[in-house]
Design a protein around this motif. Structure first.
Motif, PDB file in Angstrom:
ATOM      1  N   ARG A 131       0.841  -1.195   0.000  1.00 14.98           N
ATOM      2  CA  ARG A 131       0.000   0.000   0.000  1.00 14.98           C
ATOM      3  C   ARG A 131       0.879   1.249   0.000  1.00 14.98           C
ATOM      4  O   ARG A 131       1.908   1.303   0.678  1.00 14.98           O
ATOM      5  N   TRP A 132       0.449   2.226  -0.794  1.00 15.46           N
ATOM      6  CA  TRP A 132       1.075   3.544  -0.750  1.00 15.46           C
ATOM      7  C   TRP A 132       0.519   4.316   0.451  1.00 15.46           C
ATOM      8  O   TRP A 132      -0.697   4.356   0.662  1.00 15.46           O
ATOM      9  N   VAL A 133       1.403   4.921   1.238  1.00 10.14           N
ATOM     10  CA  VAL A 133       0.979   5.686   2.410  1.00 10.14           C
ATOM     11  C   VAL A 133       1.772   6.982   2.479  1.00 10.14           C
ATOM     12  O   VAL A 133       2.902   7.074   1.977  1.00 10.14           O
ATOM     13  N   GLU A 134       1.181   7.971   3.108  1.00  9.08           N
ATOM     14  CA  GLU A 134       1.864   9.247   3.322  1.00  9.08           C
ATOM     15  C   GLU A 134       2.527   9.233   4.692  1.00  9.08           C
ATOM     16  O   GLU A 134       1.861   9.084   5.716  1.00  9.08           O
ATOM     17  N   THR A 135       3.838   9.396   4.723  1.00  6.93           N
ATOM     18  CA  THR A 135       4.605   9.356   5.963  1.00  6.93           C
ATOM     19  C   THR A 135       4.916  10.778   6.425  1.00  6.93           C
ATOM     20  O   THR A 135       4.411  11.762   5.875  1.00  6.93           O
ATOM     21  N   ASN A 136       5.771  10.899   7.410  1.00  8.46           N
ATOM     22  CA  ASN A 136       6.258  12.197   7.875  1.00  8.46           C
ATOM     23  C   ASN A 136       7.671  12.484   7.384  1.00  8.46           C
ATOM     24  O   ASN A 136       8.304  13.434   7.854  1.00  8.46           O
ATOM     25  N   TRP A 137       8.174  11.663   6.475  1.00  8.30           N
ATOM     26  CA  TRP A 137       9.575  11.765   6.069  1.00  8.30           C
ATOM     27  C   TRP A 137       9.686  12.003   4.559  1.00  8.30           C
ATOM     28  O   TRP A 137       9.094  11.280   3.756  1.00  8.30           O
ATOM     29  N   SER A 138      10.477  12.976   4.170  1.00 12.16           N
ATOM     30  CA  SER A 138      10.746  13.257   2.760  1.00 12.16           C
ATOM     31  C   SER A 138      12.123  12.737   2.381  1.00 12.16           C
ATOM     32  O   SER A 138      13.095  12.904   3.152  1.00 12.16           O
ATOM     33  N   ASN A 139      12.213  12.104   1.219  1.00  7.11           N
ATOM     34  CA  ASN A 139      13.495  11.666   0.670  1.00  7.11           C
ATOM     35  C   ASN A 139      14.328  10.912   1.720  1.00  7.11           C
ATOM     36  O   ASN A 139      15.512  11.179   1.914  1.00  7.11           O
ATOM     37  N   THR A 140      13.670   9.970   2.372  1.00  7.74           N
ATOM     38  CA  THR A 140      14.297   9.254   3.475  1.00  7.74           C
ATOM     39  C   THR A 140      14.212   7.752   3.248  1.00  7.74           C
ATOM     40  O   THR A 140      13.138   7.237   2.903  1.00  7.74           O
ATOM     41  N   VAL A 141      15.307   7.056   3.470  1.00  8.91           N
ATOM     42  CA  VAL A 141      15.298   5.595   3.409  1.00  8.91           C
ATOM     43  C   VAL A 141      14.684   5.061   4.697  1.00  8.91           C
ATOM     44  O   VAL A 141      15.089   5.444   5.801  1.00  8.91           O
ATOM     45  N   ILE A 142      13.682   4.197   4.556  1.00  5.77           N
ATOM     46  CA  ILE A 142      13.048   3.601   5.723  1.00  5.77           C
ATOM     47  C   ILE A 142      13.195   2.086   5.667  1.00  5.77           C
ATOM     48  O   ILE A 142      13.507   1.516   4.620  1.00  5.77           O
ATOM     49  N   LYS A 143      12.998   1.440   6.807  1.00  6.08           N
ATOM     50  CA  LYS A 143      13.072  -0.017   6.861  1.00  6.08           C
ATOM     51  C   LYS A 143      12.019  -0.542   7.815  1.00  6.08           C
ATOM     52  O   LYS A 143      11.493   0.193   8.660  1.00  6.08           O
ATOM     53  N   ASP A 144      11.735  -1.828   7.685  1.00  5.82           N
ATOM     54  CA  ASP A 144      10.826  -2.515   8.602  1.00  5.82           C
ATOM     55  C   ASP A 144      11.641  -3.037   9.771  1.00  5.82           C
ATOM     56  O   ASP A 144      12.467  -3.944   9.616  1.00  5.82           O
ATOM     57  N   TYR A 145      11.395  -2.491  10.952  1.00  9.37           N
ATOM     58  CA  TYR A 145      12.192  -2.847  12.121  1.00  9.37           C
ATOM     59  C   TYR A 145      11.789  -4.175  12.743  1.00  9.37           C
ATOM     60  O   TYR A 145      12.405  -4.607  13.716  1.00  9.37           O
ATOM     61  N   THR A 146      10.787  -4.843  12.205  1.00  7.44           N
ATOM     62  CA  THR A 146      10.465  -6.193  12.693  1.00  7.44           C
ATOM     63  C   THR A 146      11.242  -7.261  11.934  1.00  7.44           C
ATOM     64  O   THR A 146      11.302  -8.410  12.370  1.00  7.44           O
ATOM     65  N   GLY A 147      11.773  -6.920  10.760  1.00  5.98           N
ATOM     66  CA  GLY A 147      12.444  -7.908   9.932  1.00  5.98           C
ATOM     67  C   GLY A 147      11.495  -8.764   9.123  1.00  5.98           C
ATOM     68  O   GLY A 147      11.929  -9.684   8.427  1.00  5.98           O
ATOM     69  N   ASN A 148      10.203  -8.482   9.189  1.00  6.96           N
ATOM     70  CA  ASN A 148       9.236  -9.277   8.430  1.00  6.96           C
ATOM     71  C   ASN A 148       9.239  -8.923   6.946  1.00  6.96           C
ATOM     72  O   ASN A 148       8.709  -9.670   6.127  1.00  6.96           O
TER      73      ASN A 148
END
Length: 466
Positions: free
Chosen positions: A421-438
Motif C-alpha cells: 500500500r502507498w501511504v503518506e509518511t512524515n519523512w521526505s526523501n528518506t530511506v526507511i526499513k521494517d524494524y520487525t524484519g518481516n
C-alpha cells in the motif's frame, strides 16, 4: 479483580498457537529504564535515553504473575531471577500480586486481604509466608528491581476484607465476619468499619459477599492513606513500592483513589472493568485525573478486530487511549481475562500506539515468541513517539503512523496474502526499513513523503527511518 477461584470455582487455562511470518530482526540495543514516569515520551518528541527518560517512546510494564502461580513461597525469587533479563529487554516496571496476608494464607492469590501489614512475617491464616514468599524475599526483589531502574507496582485491594472473626453486628442485627485482630497489631477493624455502619449504609459496590470496607470512616482513611505508618505510606516509604494497581475500583468512589494519590503519591492505575471508553474516562476524571485506567475498551476492540477479522474496528472503535492517551494503560491479556487469540497482532498494536503498554507474564515467558515481543518492546521505546494518525483500514488491513520523531508507520495484515500500500509518511526523501524484519524492503520516501510499504500474510511490519 479477584478470580472466581476464590469463590471455589475452577479456572480453565486455554492455550493457543499463534502464527506469524518471521525473519531476522535488527539487533536490539541496550536501553535504560524509567525511574519515575512510565509515560515519559508517550506523546513527546524527546530523544535519547536516561533514567528519567526510558527512550522517546516511554516505558513498558510487565504483569509479573498469572492466576495460580506456584504456591510454596517461591514466586518472589522466581521474579527476582528474571529481573536482569527483563531489564535488558526494556521492561521499565513490574506489577506484583497483592503482597499482604490473606484469609487463605499460603494458598491465596492475595485478593482476600486480612492483614495489610503482614507481608509474610507473622504466623496467621495458616502460614508465615504468603503464597509468594516472605517479607525479606519481597524486599530483596524490590531492591533488585530498583538496582535495574525498574519500578515496582503493588496490587492494592481496598474494596473488601476477608478472614475476620464472627461478631455481633449492631448495624445488621446479625453476626458478621467483621472482627479483625491482625497479628501485625495494626489496623484493627470491627463492624463500624464496614458497610452498613452508623454513618453510611453502603458505597458503590460489594464483591463476593466479603465485608465491604467503609472508606468514609475517618479511622479507615487514617489507616489507609493519612497516617505516616498507614498502609499506603508504609508500602511506599518503607517497603519501596513506586506505584499502585487498584483492584475492583467499581466498588468504591473515585475519590478514594484520589485521596490515596494526594496523600501517598506514586504511579496509579485502576481496574475499572468496562469496555465503554466513556465510562473509563469518567472514572479517570473522578480521581481528579490522579490515576490512569486499564484500557478495557481497547482490549475488547482488539478482540473484535483481530479475532473477528474486521480491522475497521481499530479505526472506528472508541478507546481510552484515543480520548486520553496519558491515562490509558493498554494490555492484551491479564490474570482475569484472556479472550484475544491473535495476540501478536494485538501486541504489535499496543506497542506502536499511544498509551502505557503491558506485557503479560505467561505471554512473555511461556506462550509467545519472546524474541518478537522483545523486538516490539524495543520499537515502542525507541520509535513510537507522537500523536497517532490512522492512514487506512478495511477488514484485512490497518495502517497508522506516529507523528513524532523518529515516529513510525505500522502495517497490520490479517489476510492470507502479501499486501502492499502507498501511504503518506512524515519523512521526505528518506530511506526507511521494517524494524520487525518481516520485510526486507528499504524504500525511499518521495519528496512528498509518500512511499509504498508491504506486509506478509497474517503478520505486521513497522517502518521508520533507517
Amino acid at each position: 479483580m479477584m478470580k472466581n477461584s476464590i469463590l471455589n470455582l475452577c479456572k480453565v487455562a486455554i492455550l493457543a498457537v499463534f502464527v506469524s511470518c518471521s525473519s531476522e530482526t535488527e539487533e536490539i540495543p541496550e536501553v535504560r529504564k524509567a525511574a519515575t514516569d512510565p509515560f515519559n515520551g508517550t506523546t513527546s518528541d524527546k530523544t535519547g535515553t536516561s533514567e528519567r527518560n526510558p527512550g522517546p517512546g516511554g516505558g513498558v510494564m510487565m504483569q509479573a504473575f498469572y492466576w495460580d502461580v506456584p504456591a510454596g513461597g517461591t514466586w518472589y525469587n522466581t521474579i527476582k531471577s528474571k529481573i536482569a533479563d527483563w531489564d535488558a529487554a526494556g521492561i521499565s516496571a513490574i506489577w506484583l500480586p497483592p503482597v499482604s496476608k490473606a484469609q487463605n494464607g499460603p494458598f491465596s492469590m492475595g485478593y482476600d486481604p486480612a492483614d495489610y501489614f503482614d507481608l509474610g512475617e507473622y504466623n496467621q491464616h495458616g502460614s508465615v509466608e504468603t503464597r509468594f514468599g516472605s517479607k525479606a524475599e519481597l524486599l530483596s526483589l524490590i531492591n533488585t528491581a530498583h538496582n535495574n531502574n525498574i519500578q515496582v507496582y503493588a496490587d492494592i485491594v481496598l474494596n473488601h476484607n476477608s478472614g475476620g472473626d464472627l461478631e455481633a453486628n449492631p448495624y445488621t442485627g446479625t453476626n458478621t465476619y467483621t472482627d479483625f485482630d491482625p497479628a501485625s497489631g495494626k489496623f484493627y477493624r470491627s463492624a463500624s468499619d464496614f458497610h452498613p455502619n452508623a454513618n453510611v449504609y453502603n458505597d458503590e459496590g460489594i464483591f463476593g459477599g466479603f465485608p465491604d470496607l467503609s472508606h468514609s470512616q475517618p479511622y479507615v482513611q487514617d489507616w489507609l492513606w493519612n497516617r505516616s505508618d498507614g498502609v499506603g505510606k508504609y508500602y511506599k516509604n518503607t517497603i519501596g513500592f513506586d506505584g499502585w494497581r487498584f483492584d475492583y475500583v467499581k466498588g468504591f468512589g473515585g475519590w478514594v483513589v484520589r485521596e490515596w494519590n494526594y496523600n501517598v503519591g506514586g504511579f496509579s492505575v485502576g481496574e475499572y472493568w468496562d469496555g465503554n471508553a466513556q465510562k473509563l474516562q469518567d472514572w479517570v476524571n473522578s480521581t481528579n485525573r490522579t490515576s490512569s485506567a486499564f484500557d478495557f475498551a481497547c482490549y475488547y476492540r482488539m478482540d473484535e478486530a483481530f479475532d473477528g477479522n474486521n480491522l475497521n474496528i481499530l479505526a472506528s472503535g472508541d478507546m481510552l487511549w484515543k480520548r486520553d492517551a496519558a491515562k490509558a494503560v493498554t494490555f492484551v491479556t491479564n490474570h482475569d481475562t484472556d479472550v484475544i487469540w491473535d495476540k501478536m497482532h494485538a501486541y504489535a498494536y499496543i506497542m506502536t500506539h499511544e498509551g502505557y503498554p503491558t506485557v503479560f507474564y505467561s505471554d512473555y515467558e511461556e506462550w509467545l515468541d519472546k524474541d518478537k515481543l522483545n523486538n516490539l518492546i524495543w520499537i515502542h521505546r525507541n520509535k513510537a513517539v507522537g500523536s497517532t494518525s490512522i492512514l487506512y483500514a478495511d477488514n484485512d488491513e490497518y495502517v497508522a503512523k506516529r507523528n513524532g520523531s523518529p515516529g513510525l508507520v505500522v502495517y497490520l495484515n490479517d489476510s492470507n496474502n502479501w499486501v502492499e500500500r502507498w501511504v503518506e509518511t512524515n519523512w521526505s526523501n528518506t530511506v526507511i526499513k521494517d524494524y520487525t524484519g518481516n520485510s526486507n524492503w528499504e524504500p525511499t520516501t518521495q519528496s512528498g513523503k509518500w512511499v509504498k510499504i508491504q506486509c506478509p500474510p497474517n503478520s505486521y511490519t513497522i517502518w521508520s527511518p533507517k
